[in-house]
Motif scaffolding. Structure first.
Motif, PDB file in Angstrom:
ATOM      1  N   LEU A   1      -0.067   4.902  -1.816  1.00 36.70           N
ATOM      2  CA  LEU A   1      -0.589   6.045  -0.671  1.00 36.70           C
ATOM      3  C   LEU A   1       0.267   7.214  -1.133  1.00 36.70           C
ATOM      4  CD1 LEU A   1      -1.311   4.180   2.599  1.00 36.70           C
ATOM      5  CD2 LEU A   1      -2.944   5.364   1.209  1.00 36.70           C
TER       6      LEU A   1
ATOM      7  N   TRP B   1       0.550  -1.240   0.176  1.00 37.60           N
ATOM      8  CA  TRP B   1      -0.020   0.110   0.013  1.00 37.60           C
ATOM      9  C   TRP B   1       0.902   1.175   0.165  1.00 37.60           C
ATOM     10  CZ3 TRP B   1      -4.809  -0.064  -1.304  1.00 37.60           C
ATOM     11  CH2 TRP B   1      -5.766  -1.373  -1.256  1.00 37.60           C
TER      12      TRP B   1
ATOM     13  N   VAL C   1      -8.506   9.722   0.770  1.00 38.07           N
ATOM     14  CA  VAL C   1      -7.874   8.401  -0.108  1.00 38.07           C
ATOM     15  C   VAL C   1      -9.058   7.718  -0.512  1.00 38.07           C
ATOM     16  CG1 VAL C   1      -6.552   6.304  -0.169  1.00 38.07           C
ATOM     17  CG2 VAL C   1      -5.527   8.628   0.674  1.00 38.07           C
TER      18      VAL C   1
ATOM     19  N   TRP D   1      -9.893   6.073   5.409  1.00 42.67           N
ATOM     20  CA  TRP D   1      -8.492   5.637   5.641  1.00 42.67           C
ATOM     21  C   TRP D   1      -7.865   6.249   6.562  1.00 42.67           C
ATOM     22  CZ3 TRP D   1      -4.728   2.443   3.321  1.00 42.67           C
ATOM     23  CH2 TRP D   1      -5.069   1.692   2.380  1.00 42.67           C
TER      24      TRP D   1
END
Length: 304
Positions: A76, A72, A137, A197
């Protein structure tokens, strides 16, 4: 033996890191290796040359976070206003070390110290912008955040910690007062919006600041995922003074119920941490004491 069956790692030191690097990343084999002092309890970190760091989990739970970050963080990073760890290499179990591990780009800075911030208002704004960006996000397929569930899921552990602290009078914790704060919080309305998120572990040890006290990066995303937005309000009580706390709340635009849940979540973490870490990790124990003092001094518990 599967990694899930191993409770803790064998001794982790510089020589092990040299062997792992030489065997899996020979292009870095000549780089100097030096352990990085850290108050963390889940990972060991070693500087690799001038611009890299090796991070090895010390527990099976920490090992599970490795794949999460490797998947991730690259997705991100472009969406966030502060630098986050950049994965340069994904290491495999070897040399008697049982778990996956990572090589990251080195991020300069130091951890901020609660009660000793040089620019608390500016840092509060920067932290709020980071939290807001996390909430925006929209990447699909997100995991559930480690601390993202309802407050009630923390009830048993929190009450047990309060009782443990009653047996440690030298800590000076007003256990009746914190029990009242916690009981009141359990009556708060739960988050009824979509999960957002979260970093979910915004402790001072996971933040880096420059010499002027301004945010330079956010690290350790092992708890990340989606959940209750209150989970990312921790810095209000584990780092910021009262005036910085207000800047953080105003910049982020937090409603009363979410603010009160954040206060309770931060308190719960501190209460659970203090009896466990008081003889193991002075830095984490000191921060837990700071949180408890901050929460009891903060009248903003949310709606009546």
């Amino acid at each position: 033996m599967s990694t899930g069956q191993i409770a803790s790692a064998p001794p982790v030191g510089e020589e092990l890191v040299r062997r792992l690097i030489a065997g899996q990343f020979p292009r870095w084999a000549g780089a100097a290796v030096a352990r990085v002092p850290s108050g963390g309890t889940v990972n060991a970190m070693f500087r690799l040359g001038d611009d890299m760091v090796v991070r090895l989990p010390l527990t099976a739970g920490g090992a599970e976070d490795v794949a999460l970050e490797q998947e991730w963080l690259p997705r991100l990073a472009p969406l966030l206003p502060a630098p986050v760890p950049e994965v340069l290499g994904a290491g495999r179990p070897a040399e008697g070390y049982p778990w996956p591990w990572s090589v990251y780009r080195w991020l300069p800075g130091r951890n901020p110290e609660a009660g000793a911030l040089s620019e608390p208002g500016a840092l509060a704004e920067e932290l709020a912008r980071f939290v807001a960006a996390m909430r925006r996000v929209a990447l699909p397929g997100a995991p559930a955040a480690y601390r993202g569930g309802p407050l009630a899921s923390l009830d048993a552990a929190t009450r047990a910690a309060i009782e443990a602290l009653r047996g440690i009078p030298e800590e000076g914790v007003d256990c009746d007062a914190v029990a009242t704060v916690w009981q009141d919080a359990l009556r708060l309305p739960a988050w009824d919006g979509p999960p957002v998120w979260l970093h979910a572990d915004l402790m001072p040890g996971n933040l880096l600041v420059d010499a002027a006290g301004r945010l330079t990066s956010v690290i350790d995303f092992g708890c990340m995922g989606r959940g209750d937005p209150a989970c990312d309000l921790f810095p209000a009580w584990n780092l910021l003074p009262a005036d910085g706390r207000e800047v953080f709340r105003k910049t982020l635009g937090v409603d009363d119920a979410t603010w009160a849940r954040g206060r309770a979540r931060t308190l719960s973490q501190a209460l659970i941490s203090l009896p466990y870490h008081r003889d193991r990790n002075p830095a984490m124990a000191a921060n837990a004491r700071f949180v408890i003092r901050s929460v009891l001094a903060d009248p903003e518990g949310g709606p009546a």
